[in-house]
Design an enzyme around this catalytic site. Sequence first.
Site, PDB file in Angstrom:
ATOM      1  N   GLU A 250       0.897  -1.162   0.000  1.00 58.20           N
ATOM      2  CA  GLU A 250       0.000   0.000   0.000  1.00 58.20           C
ATOM      3  C   GLU A 250       0.929   1.203   0.000  1.00 58.20           C
ATOM      4  OE1 GLU A 250      -1.712   2.949   0.610  1.00 58.20           O
ATOM      5  OE2 GLU A 250      -2.124   2.384   2.685  1.00 58.20           O
ATOM      6  N   CYS A 284      -1.865   8.858   2.815  1.00 57.67           N
ATOM      7  CA  CYS A 284      -1.643   8.507   1.406  1.00 57.67           C
ATOM      8  C   CYS A 284      -2.885   8.739   0.560  1.00 57.67           C
ATOM      9  CB  CYS A 284      -1.124   7.088   1.278  1.00 57.67           C
ATOM     10  SG  CYS A 284      -2.015   5.971   2.318  1.00 57.67           S
TER      11      CYS A 284
END
Length: 478
Positions: A250, A284
Amino acid sequence: MADVQNYRIYINGEWTGESLEPIEVTNPATGEVIATVPRGGRSEAEQAVQAAYDAFKSWSSKTAGERSELLMKWSRLIDEHKEEIGELMTREQGKPLKEAIGEVDYANGFVSWYAEEAKRVYGETIPASHPNKRILVQKQPVGVVAAITPWNFPAAMITRKIGPALAAGCTAVVKPAEQTPLTALKLAELAEEAGIPKGVLNVITGKSREIGEAWQKDSRVRKLTFTGSTEVGKILMKGAADTVKKISLELGGHAPFIVMDDADLDKAVQNVVASKFRNAGQTCICTNRVYVHESIVEPFTEKLTAAVEKLKVGNGLEEGTDIGPLINEEAIEKVQEHIEDATQKGGKLATGGKRIDSGQGTFFEPTVLTDVSDDMLCMNEETFGPLMPVTTFKDEAEVIQRANNTPYGLAAYVFTENIGRAIRISEGLEYGIVGLNDGLPSVPQAPFGGFKESGLGREGGHYGIEEFLEVKYVSIAL
Ligand code: ADP
């Protein structure tokens, strides 16, 4: 300096590492050292894998119900200690206390959700083409899981991996980020208290590259799961190739936030502020680029600037703080670099733009830039700070093309009240997550993950547990 606590690492049910060199953990709001953790390396990494390997047989042989019960106990303890964990997190990471406690709830959602999901790891029977054959498909845990996590969500990035891993029957070795190890160690302490057997969960701190390499090379580690930068993700992906591990990544994002001319402007402003400035812009899936239809850019920017100017920056432990400090000096420098680059290329500051010089801590003003062009650094690289560049577009096809023009593909946001447009644009976006009139899409039951260089695999929901399972096909001849 008076109450600096010396933490230990957790291997095979033992709290150890007191003889290792210490790493200091600082509070980014004050610059003070608040604790130390052991600087572990290869040896600790290998011991942790051995412990997880040894524990795998009995943990994976437990019934799903037994594992579920232990995860539920862990979840209840996390809930009982959420204020304490939240405060620890604010002190090591900086985010406002209300956000930190919110993160503990979110993190705990992965533990309780996967405690339930443990019981639903279904197999399959498939009609065979031969009359004397039967086809049985079973799911089995992959084995030892290595998890490497970042500092921006010190609790959730761990439970999002460990919740499904343990539920599936895997055992785990974890290395939290050096900036935020205390939350991770507290979670391990509560796992121990919950009765999760020794060796099932191991948490070590220390030399990230050395620990990472030890785990990449170790053939007993069957799954590597990582959240962090695309740069380190690529290193780990290459390293995992030698032993062909399963891998979930990720990685970074560069989220576009698209506001169409028919959008509800107040809703769009409220959501873009939440998306951009949560955790001081250090997530993010944070908005990185705002695309506003040219016909509404003036009222939008006016409302946006007014909302941003109301945000209170300060120590996350103080009541009423909306934005805490950035994680460190490099983070401040990156925001400054992006602002300098943008203003040199014609960008204008609508609000903010400077470091807050309070004599201590790494605080930065929430900043809005207008007259932004696509060649600016902030439109291409993750700022990971409280900077919002606003640009305009003319039509749907153009904005989809510009939004997709990046190697990243994690989250994108679209605000429109027109259903046809909403569907067309969300289908056209090359992103793993689309927030349609929604700036905060992360929840434990939904699949989180990216397209392109934003990663591989999904975390959350029933998709998330599949990452920790192997499929075994048993062919039965009668
Ligand atoms: P960030 O920019 O968020 O700090 P990183 O990718 O540098 O992202 O860090 C995320 C995690 O990866 C942290 O736990 C860090 O210690 C770890 N890490 C950094 N470099 C390496 C490496 N070469 N090998 C393994 N882990 C690493």
